[in-house]
Write an enzyme that holds these catalytic residues in place. Structure first.
Site, mmCIF file in Angstrom:
data_model
loop_
_atom_site.group_PDB
_atom_site.id
_atom_site.type_symbol
_atom_site.label_atom_id
_atom_site.label_comp_id
_atom_site.label_asym_id
_atom_site.label_seq_id
_atom_site.Cartn_x
_atom_site.Cartn_y
_atom_site.Cartn_z
ATOM 1 N N ASN A 201 0.867 -1.180 0.000
ATOM 2 C CA ASN A 201 0.000 0.000 0.000
ATOM 3 C C ASN A 201 0.904 1.230 0.000
ATOM 4 O O ASN A 201 1.522 1.539 1.011
ATOM 5 C CB ASN A 201 -0.886 -0.034 1.254
ATOM 6 C CG ASN A 201 -1.711 1.227 1.404
ATOM 7 O OD1 ASN A 201 -1.810 2.033 0.474
ATOM 8 N ND2 ASN A 201 -2.302 1.402 2.578
ATOM 9 N N LYS B 133 0.092 4.319 -0.266
ATOM 10 C CA LYS B 133 -0.542 5.511 0.317
ATOM 11 C C LYS B 133 -0.295 6.725 -0.581
ATOM 12 O O LYS B 133 -0.254 6.576 -1.799
ATOM 13 C CB LYS B 133 -0.027 5.728 1.747
ATOM 14 C CG LYS B 133 -0.097 4.448 2.587
ATOM 15 C CD LYS B 133 0.137 4.675 4.039
ATOM 16 C CE LYS B 133 0.150 3.333 4.758
ATOM 17 N NZ LYS B 133 0.185 3.452 6.200
ATOM 18 N N HIS C 206 -9.299 0.639 5.109
ATOM 19 C CA HIS C 206 -8.000 0.879 5.753
ATOM 20 C C HIS C 206 -8.203 1.806 6.958
ATOM 21 O O HIS C 206 -9.035 2.704 6.925
ATOM 22 C CB HIS C 206 -7.023 1.507 4.743
ATOM 23 C CG HIS C 206 -5.621 1.542 5.259
ATOM 24 N ND1 HIS C 206 -5.181 2.533 6.107
ATOM 25 C CD2 HIS C 206 -4.585 0.687 5.080
ATOM 26 C CE1 HIS C 206 -3.906 2.284 6.414
ATOM 27 N NE2 HIS C 206 -3.521 1.177 5.809
ATOM 28 N N GLU D 48 -6.632 4.260 7.999
ATOM 29 C CA GLU D 48 -6.505 5.704 7.727
ATOM 30 C C GLU D 48 -7.790 6.243 7.100
ATOM 31 O O GLU D 48 -8.180 7.381 7.351
ATOM 32 C CB GLU D 48 -5.281 5.964 6.829
ATOM 33 C CG GLU D 48 -3.989 5.807 7.616
ATOM 34 C CD GLU D 48 -2.796 5.322 6.818
ATOM 35 O OE1 GLU D 48 -2.814 5.415 5.579
ATOM 36 O OE2 GLU D 48 -1.838 4.828 7.447
ATOM 37 N N GLU E 210 -5.226 -5.546 10.485
ATOM 38 C CA GLU E 210 -4.207 -4.526 10.724
ATOM 39 C C GLU E 210 -4.487 -3.821 12.051
ATOM 40 O O GLU E 210 -5.284 -2.876 12.089
ATOM 41 C CB GLU E 210 -4.218 -3.493 9.600
ATOM 42 C CG GLU E 210 -3.934 -4.059 8.226
ATOM 43 C CD GLU E 210 -3.363 -2.990 7.310
ATOM 44 O OE1 GLU E 210 -2.236 -3.146 6.854
ATOM 45 O OE2 GLU E 210 -4.060 -1.987 7.085
ATOM 46 N N GLY F 9 2.459 1.869 10.819
ATOM 47 C CA GLY F 9 3.356 3.018 10.668
ATOM 48 C C GLY F 9 4.035 3.423 11.959
ATOM 49 O O GLY F 9 4.630 4.494 12.049
ATOM 50 N N SER G 37 3.635 -2.570 10.342
ATOM 51 C CA SER G 37 5.096 -2.537 10.518
ATOM 52 C C SER G 37 5.781 -3.853 10.171
ATOM 53 O O SER G 37 6.734 -4.258 10.844
ATOM 54 C CB SER G 37 5.457 -2.093 11.945
ATOM 55 O OG SER G 37 4.965 -0.785 12.187
HETATM 56 C C1 PEP Z 1 -0.611 -0.120 6.150
HETATM 57 O O1 PEP Z 1 -0.704 1.078 6.009
HETATM 58 O O2 PEP Z 1 -1.480 -0.871 5.697
HETATM 59 C C2 PEP Z 1 0.557 -0.634 6.870
HETATM 60 C C3 PEP Z 1 0.539 -1.887 7.255
HETATM 61 O O3 PEP Z 1 1.561 0.249 7.094
HETATM 62 P P1 PEP Z 1 2.998 -0.081 7.759
HETATM 63 O O4 PEP Z 1 3.514 -1.332 7.119
HETATM 64 O O5 PEP Z 1 3.843 1.126 7.431
HETATM 65 O O6 PEP Z 1 2.763 -0.232 9.217
#
Ligand code: PEP
Length: 250
Positions: A9, A11, A95, A97, A167, A173, A213
């Site tokens: 992703n 973003k 997601h 966000e 997630e 992040g 992460s």
């Molecule tokens: C995400 O935004 O779906 C995500 C998993 O981000 P990150 O790997 O940076 O934690």
């Protein structure tokens, strides 16, 4: 059949030239024999060129969002038909966000799921608890409710178009990762929840990705868990070397 999947992703990162550059690196460096089905999700404006770049490759393109309506006066939005018209067949929905920054509710996400399915798109359905939910021991309830309210209205036949992405918000992040055991515990719960609602065949077949992460140094251990079928990768997907290392950890 349950698939191994690694999805990046991107973003709101990478302009047109940077998108092309990263895709070219992935094209030349992801080993042909990888067992993962690889997706990349660049920004809307770069989707058409990404599809073109990746023609004849085994990397698929996903959008990061879609509007629920077919068309209309929705300034700034993108429809499923528009995505399909440039060859995008997969969309990430729900997601964290989108939920937290853009106030997307379970009901709105449910209607986006419907729209995507009407257009025969695959949905990478994201969900996961916040830190306060885990600290209060409410994380299983939250996850179950997000599934029921955002997804479980679909029909049994629709499941072949669904990929789940657990997630935990506190791990996105932040550099903080769920431990492999925490990921497995929740993935097992998710599969069981799907089983209770839709039966064993669907539960066994659905791919459940972990996101939060994931990095080259923790991917292998997380992916080794029996109910973890791959990952949704944010930050580490922006760097070819890191992303390829994660893809080949599966
Ligand atoms: C995400 O935004 O779906 C995500 C998993 O981000 P990150 O790997 O940076 O934690």
């Amino acid at each position: 059949m349950r698939k191994k999947i690694v999805a990046g992703n991107w973003k709101m990162h990478k302009n047109a030239a940077q998108t092309k550059d990263l895709l070219n690196q992935l094209l030349s460096e992801i080993p042909a024999e990888t067992s993962a089905h690889v997706f990349v999700a660049p920004t809307f404006i770069n989707l058409a060129s990404a599809v073109e770049n990746l023609t004849h490759s085994n990397i698929s393109v996903a959008a990061q969002n879609v509007h629920q309506a077919e068309s209309g006066a929705f300034t700034g939005e993108i429809s499923a038909d528009m995505l399909k018209s440039v060859g995008v067949k997969t969309v990430i929905l729900g997601h964290s966000e989108r939920r937290s920054i853009f106030h997307e509710t379970d009901a709105l996400i449910a209607s986006k799921v419907n729209t995507a399915l009407v257009h025969d798109m695959t949905v990478i359905f994201c969900f996961g608890e916040e830190l306060k939910d885990r600290q209060s021991g409410n994380h299983f309830n939250i996850v179950e409710n997000q599934l029921r309210d955002g997804l479980f209205h679909i029909q049994a036949k629709d499941w072949e178009k669904i990929v789940l992405a657990y997630e935990p918000v506190w791990a996105i992040g932040t550099g903080e990762t769920a431990s492999p055991d925490q990921a497995q515990e929740m993935h097992e719960f998710i599969r069981e929840t799907v089983r209770k609602a839709f039966g064993s065949d669907i539960a066994e077949d659905v791919s459940i990705l972990y996101g939060g992460s994931v990095k080259p140094d923790n991917a292998k251990e997380i992916f080794s868990k029996p109910d973890v079928d791959g990952g949704l990768i944010g930050g580490a997907a922006l760097n070819a070397k890191d992303f390829i290392s994660i893809v080949t950890s599966i």
